[in-house]
Design an enzyme around this catalytic site. Structure first.
Site, mmCIF file in Angstrom:
data_model
loop_
_atom_site.group_PDB
_atom_site.id
_atom_site.type_symbol
_atom_site.label_atom_id
_atom_site.label_comp_id
_atom_site.label_asym_id
_atom_site.label_seq_id
_atom_site.Cartn_x
_atom_site.Cartn_y
_atom_site.Cartn_z
ATOM 1 N N THR A 225 6.268 14.429 -68.128
ATOM 2 C CA THR A 225 5.172 14.655 -67.192
ATOM 3 C C THR A 225 3.862 14.131 -67.783
ATOM 4 O OG1 THR A 225 4.880 16.875 -68.121
ATOM 5 C CG2 THR A 225 6.217 16.694 -66.115
ATOM 6 N N ARG A 227 2.811 10.432 -69.801
ATOM 7 C CA ARG A 227 2.413 9.063 -69.472
ATOM 8 C C ARG A 227 3.655 8.178 -69.445
ATOM 9 N NH1 ARG A 227 -1.288 11.065 -67.529
ATOM 10 N NH2 ARG A 227 -3.497 10.908 -68.071
ATOM 11 N N ASP A 251 8.127 12.346 -64.023
ATOM 12 C CA ASP A 251 7.004 12.366 -63.082
ATOM 13 C C ASP A 251 6.172 11.102 -63.221
ATOM 14 O OD1 ASP A 251 5.181 13.660 -61.171
ATOM 15 O OD2 ASP A 251 3.800 13.721 -62.880
ATOM 16 N N GLU A 256 3.909 2.095 -63.518
ATOM 17 C CA GLU A 256 2.685 2.454 -62.799
ATOM 18 C C GLU A 256 1.511 1.603 -63.259
ATOM 19 O OE1 GLU A 256 1.659 6.676 -62.820
ATOM 20 O OE2 GLU A 256 3.735 7.096 -63.360
ATOM 21 N N HIS A 286 4.003 10.961 -60.017
ATOM 22 C CA HIS A 286 2.850 11.312 -60.857
ATOM 23 C C HIS A 286 2.039 12.442 -60.218
ATOM 24 C CE1 HIS A 286 0.110 9.577 -64.201
ATOM 25 N NE2 HIS A 286 -0.264 10.818 -63.963
ATOM 26 N N ALA A 288 2.652 15.915 -61.262
ATOM 27 C CA ALA A 288 2.841 17.163 -62.011
ATOM 28 C C ALA A 288 1.556 17.985 -62.058
ATOM 29 C CB ALA A 288 3.340 16.873 -63.424
#
Length: 311
Positions: A225, A227, A251, A256, A286, A288
């Site tokens: 959760t 990076r 997550d 990204e 993303h 969380a």
């Protein structure tokens, strides 16, 4: 003091700053170069993830006294250069740590109990009980890498379980009543679950690669959760295929961009394609730290820190 807001946030942020006497202006649409042409007019900026604040931007911001990031990390800011120019950096990990802790626990329990897989099967007319026999968290060892706001929150959530919680952190003496600080080697020896709670730095980028994974003495479950760029996805996929990693709750993904553009392009990486179709992988976008409550708490944290330093 004049503050430029570059992303929309909870309305309390601007409302309370107005009440404190700050002048607040909003610009959520101009290009980065357009912002750079006027940034010298402002004493502070508040941003989430719209763009990177680099040396060129900071050189244009000749009167800037602070940057407030409505989030946990500061990786979209050249922190060293900003601080060399006397700019005060403000982030808000206190605002979404509880949300992250709950999300990490939710992912872990969903994986252990095959909830996503079972739900999809029942919706498709399959009633498979033995195939969806779960495992229990009790008696497991949970290893955390990073024991700041987020790691501490997750460890607190685990207090209701009969588990051993271990953490590894580059800072000394961060362990507490919820978690014992140990060496990385001890986590790789004992952990049944590995959960990441680290910022994005040179040390953590590509940290979870094949070599790292293969140093674990037993197969483990991975929760991320933190990076996305901390995990080399293709190496994770290979470990999922060989059962060195038993399942993953992700997550965040290395694919990204800083502003979270759509990942579903025609050039979808092969490893991402595998994750999407794997029954022992849970994915979320993303979010969380992205709860109704955290939106308010993040904004309040930024207001409180600006007030404490500049009012």
């Amino acid at each position: 003091m004049k503050i430029l807001h570059l992303d929309s946030n909870h309305p309390l942020l601007i409302q309370q700053l107005n009440e404190l006497g700050f002048v607040n202006e909003e610009d959520y649409t101009s290009s980065k170069s357009e912002i750079e042409s006027k940034i010298h007019l402002y004493d502070g900026i508040v941003i989430r993830s719209r763009f990177t604040i680099d040396k060129h931007f900071l050189d244009k911001a000749s009167n800037l006294k602070f940057i407030g990031r409505v989030g946990a990390g500061l990786e979209n800011i050249d922190c060293d250069y900003a601080e060399s120019k006397g700019i005060h950096l403000i982030s808000a990990p206190e605002g979404n740590r509880n949300a992250v802790g709950e999300h990490a626990l939710g992912m872990l329990l969903s994986l252990f109990n095959k909830l996503n897989k079972a739900d999809a099967e029942v919706r498709n007319g399959k009633w498979l009980r033995e195939e969806n026999r779960g495992i229990e968290l009790d008696e497991k060892t949970v290893g955390l890498i990073g024991y700041g706001n987020m790691g501490k929150s997750f460890a607190k959530k685990l207090r209701g379980f009969d588990v051993e919680v271990l953490c590894y952190d580059i800072k000394p003496n961060v362990g507490d009543e919820n978690c014992k600080q140990v060496s990385l080697e001890e986590i790789q020896k004992k952990a049944d679950v590995l959960s990441l709670h680290t910022p994005q730095t040179d040390l953590t980028t590509n940290m979870i690669d094949a070599e790292f994974i293969n140093q674990f003495q037993k197969p483990f479950w991975l929760i991320n959760t933190a990076r996305g760029k901390s995990v080399v996805t293709k190496d994770l996929v290979e470990a999922l295929k060989t059962n060195q990693v038993l399942g993953a709750g992700l997550d965040v993904l290395e694919y990204e961009k800083s502003s979270f553009e759509n990942l579903f392009t025609t050039n979808m990486p092969e490893a991402f394609h595998y994750l999407i179709h794997a029954e022992n992988v849970i994915l979320s976008p993303h979010v969380a730290g992205w709860t109704i409550e955290s939106k308010q708490k993040l904004a309040q944290t930024i207001v409180d820190k600006i007030k404490a330093t500049f009012h």
